[in-house]
Design a protein around this motif. Structure first.
Motif, short mmCIF file in Angstrom:
data_model
loop_
_atom_site.label_atom_id
_atom_site.label_comp_id
_atom_site.label_asym_id
_atom_site.label_seq_id
_atom_site.Cartn_x
_atom_site.Cartn_y
_atom_site.Cartn_z
N THR A 1 -6.62 -3.46 -6.04
CA THR A 1 -6.31 -4.83 -6.43
C THR A 1 -7.34 -5.33 -7.43
O THR A 1 -8.54 -5.28 -7.18
CB THR A 1 -6.30 -5.76 -5.19
OG1 THR A 1 -5.22 -5.36 -4.33
CG2 THR A 1 -6.11 -7.20 -5.60
N ALA A 2 -6.85 -5.78 -8.58
CA ALA A 2 -7.74 -6.22 -9.65
C ALA A 2 -6.88 -6.74 -10.80
O ALA A 2 -5.65 -6.58 -10.81
CB ALA A 2 -8.61 -5.07 -10.14
N VAL A 3 -7.55 -7.33 -11.77
CA VAL A 3 -6.91 -7.61 -13.06
C VAL A 3 -7.18 -6.40 -13.95
O VAL A 3 -8.33 -5.98 -14.09
CB VAL A 3 -7.45 -8.89 -13.70
CG1 VAL A 3 -6.79 -9.13 -15.05
CG2 VAL A 3 -7.22 -10.09 -12.77
N PRO B 1 0.84 -1.21 0.00
CA PRO B 1 0.00 0.00 0.00
C PRO B 1 0.87 1.26 0.00
O PRO B 1 1.88 1.33 0.71
CB PRO B 1 -0.79 -0.13 1.30
CG PRO B 1 -0.88 -1.60 1.54
CD PRO B 1 0.44 -2.15 1.06
N GLY B 2 0.47 2.21 -0.81
CA GLY B 2 1.25 3.44 -0.96
C GLY B 2 2.28 3.38 -2.06
O GLY B 2 2.87 4.41 -2.42
N ALA C 1 -3.54 -7.99 -16.65
CA ALA C 1 -2.36 -7.94 -15.77
C ALA C 1 -2.85 -7.85 -14.34
O ALA C 1 -3.61 -6.95 -13.99
CB ALA C 1 -1.49 -6.73 -16.12
N GLN C 2 -2.40 -8.78 -13.53
CA GLN C 2 -2.82 -8.79 -12.13
C GLN C 2 -2.05 -7.73 -11.35
O GLN C 2 -0.82 -7.68 -11.39
CB GLN C 2 -2.56 -10.16 -11.50
CG GLN C 2 -2.90 -10.25 -10.02
CD GLN C 2 -4.40 -10.14 -9.76
OE1 GLN C 2 -5.19 -10.84 -10.39
NE2 GLN C 2 -4.78 -9.27 -8.82
N VAL C 3 -2.79 -6.91 -10.65
CA VAL C 3 -2.22 -5.94 -9.72
C VAL C 3 -2.74 -6.27 -8.34
O VAL C 3 -3.96 -6.28 -8.12
CB VAL C 3 -2.59 -4.49 -10.12
CG1 VAL C 3 -2.14 -3.51 -9.04
CG2 VAL C 3 -1.96 -4.13 -11.46
N THR C 4 -1.84 -6.54 -7.43
CA THR C 4 -2.21 -6.88 -6.06
C THR C 4 -1.54 -5.90 -5.12
O THR C 4 -0.30 -5.75 -5.14
CB THR C 4 -1.79 -8.31 -5.72
OG1 THR C 4 -2.40 -9.22 -6.63
CG2 THR C 4 -2.22 -8.67 -4.30
N VAL C 5 -2.35 -5.24 -4.34
CA VAL C 5 -1.84 -4.28 -3.36
C VAL C 5 -2.04 -4.87 -1.97
O VAL C 5 -3.18 -5.02 -1.51
CB VAL C 5 -2.54 -2.92 -3.48
CG1 VAL C 5 -1.89 -1.92 -2.52
CG2 VAL C 5 -2.48 -2.41 -4.91
N SER C 6 -0.94 -5.22 -1.33
CA SER C 6 -1.04 -5.90 -0.05
C SER C 6 0.25 -5.71 0.74
O SER C 6 1.34 -5.68 0.15
CB SER C 6 -1.30 -7.39 -0.25
OG SER C 6 -1.29 -8.08 0.98
N ALA C 7 0.10 -5.62 2.04
CA ALA C 7 1.28 -5.55 2.90
C ALA C 7 1.86 -6.95 3.13
O ALA C 7 2.93 -7.09 3.70
CB ALA C 7 0.90 -4.89 4.22
N MET D 1 0.33 4.25 -11.84
CA MET D 1 -0.54 4.11 -10.68
C MET D 1 0.27 4.42 -9.43
O MET D 1 1.24 3.73 -9.12
CB MET D 1 -1.11 2.69 -10.62
CG MET D 1 -1.85 2.26 -11.87
SD MET D 1 -2.58 0.62 -11.75
CE MET D 1 -1.09 -0.38 -11.73
N ASN D 2 -0.13 5.47 -8.73
CA ASN D 2 0.56 5.90 -7.52
C ASN D 2 -0.35 5.76 -6.30
O ASN D 2 -1.57 5.63 -6.43
CB ASN D 2 1.01 7.35 -7.66
CG ASN D 2 2.00 7.55 -8.77
OD1 ASN D 2 2.81 6.67 -9.09
ND2 ASN D 2 1.95 8.72 -9.41
N SER D 3 0.27 5.80 -5.15
CA SER D 3 -0.48 5.73 -3.88
C SER D 3 -1.48 4.59 -3.89
O SER D 3 -2.65 4.76 -3.53
CB SER D 3 -1.18 7.07 -3.62
OG SER D 3 -0.27 8.14 -3.61
N LEU D 4 -1.03 3.44 -4.30
CA LEU D 4 -1.94 2.31 -4.46
C LEU D 4 -2.54 1.86 -3.14
O LEU D 4 -1.88 1.92 -2.08
CB LEU D 4 -1.20 1.16 -5.14
CG LEU D 4 -1.00 1.37 -6.65
CD1 LEU D 4 0.09 0.46 -7.20
CD2 LEU D 4 -2.30 1.16 -7.39
N LYS D 5 -3.78 1.46 -3.23
CA LYS D 5 -4.55 1.01 -2.07
C LYS D 5 -5.04 -0.41 -2.31
O LYS D 5 -5.11 -0.87 -3.46
CB LYS D 5 -5.74 1.96 -1.86
CG LYS D 5 -5.34 3.40 -1.64
CD LYS D 5 -6.54 4.32 -1.68
CE LYS D 5 -6.97 4.61 -3.09
NZ LYS D 5 -7.98 5.70 -3.16
#
Length: 119
Positions: free
Chosen positions: A89-91, A13-14, A113-119, A81-85
């Motif tokens: 998270t999505a394809v 995240p971020g 394209a898979q984008v996963t935002v996770s700590a 894509m900035n400051s991701l939350k």
């Protein structure tokens, strides 16, 4: 027309990611390029699009956070894509609308394209 996407992945995240999508094939012109996304269990939604003139449109949820751009000579569209939350998270699917060299119109989608935002 083939669309090749790249740039997805796992980010905290971020953090930031940049997606790229390059079109290839018998393309005469490209009118409209952009990105949709689909989160698990949800409908596909428009994230951003950019037309030949350079005018762009964004989903309200990403305004000020994402930036779309294109390189017409390379037939490539980018999504910074900035400051991701976590809710980002999505394809992410690239799309292109244009005309073949025989002037027939086309619309094509990337493979996602898979984008996963996770700590």
């Amino acid at each position: 027309v083939h669309l090749a996407e790249s740039g997805g992945g796992l980010v905290q995240p971020g953090g930031s990611l940049r997606l790229s999508c390059t079109a290839s094939g018998s393309i005469f012109m490209i009118n409209d390029m952009g990105w949709y996304r689909q989160a698990l269990g949800q409908e596909r939604e428009l994230v951003a699009r950019i037309i030949t003139s350079g005018s762009s449109e964004y989903a309200d949820s990403v305004k000020g956070q994402f930036t779309i751009s294109r390189d017409s000579a390379l037939k490539t569209v980018y999504l910074q894509m900035n400051s991701l939350k976590s809710e980002d998270t999505a394809v992410y699917y690239c799309f292109v609308v244009g005309a073949y060299t025989d002037f027939r119109s086309f619309s094509s989608w990337g493979q996602g394209a898979q984008v996963t935002v996770s700590a």
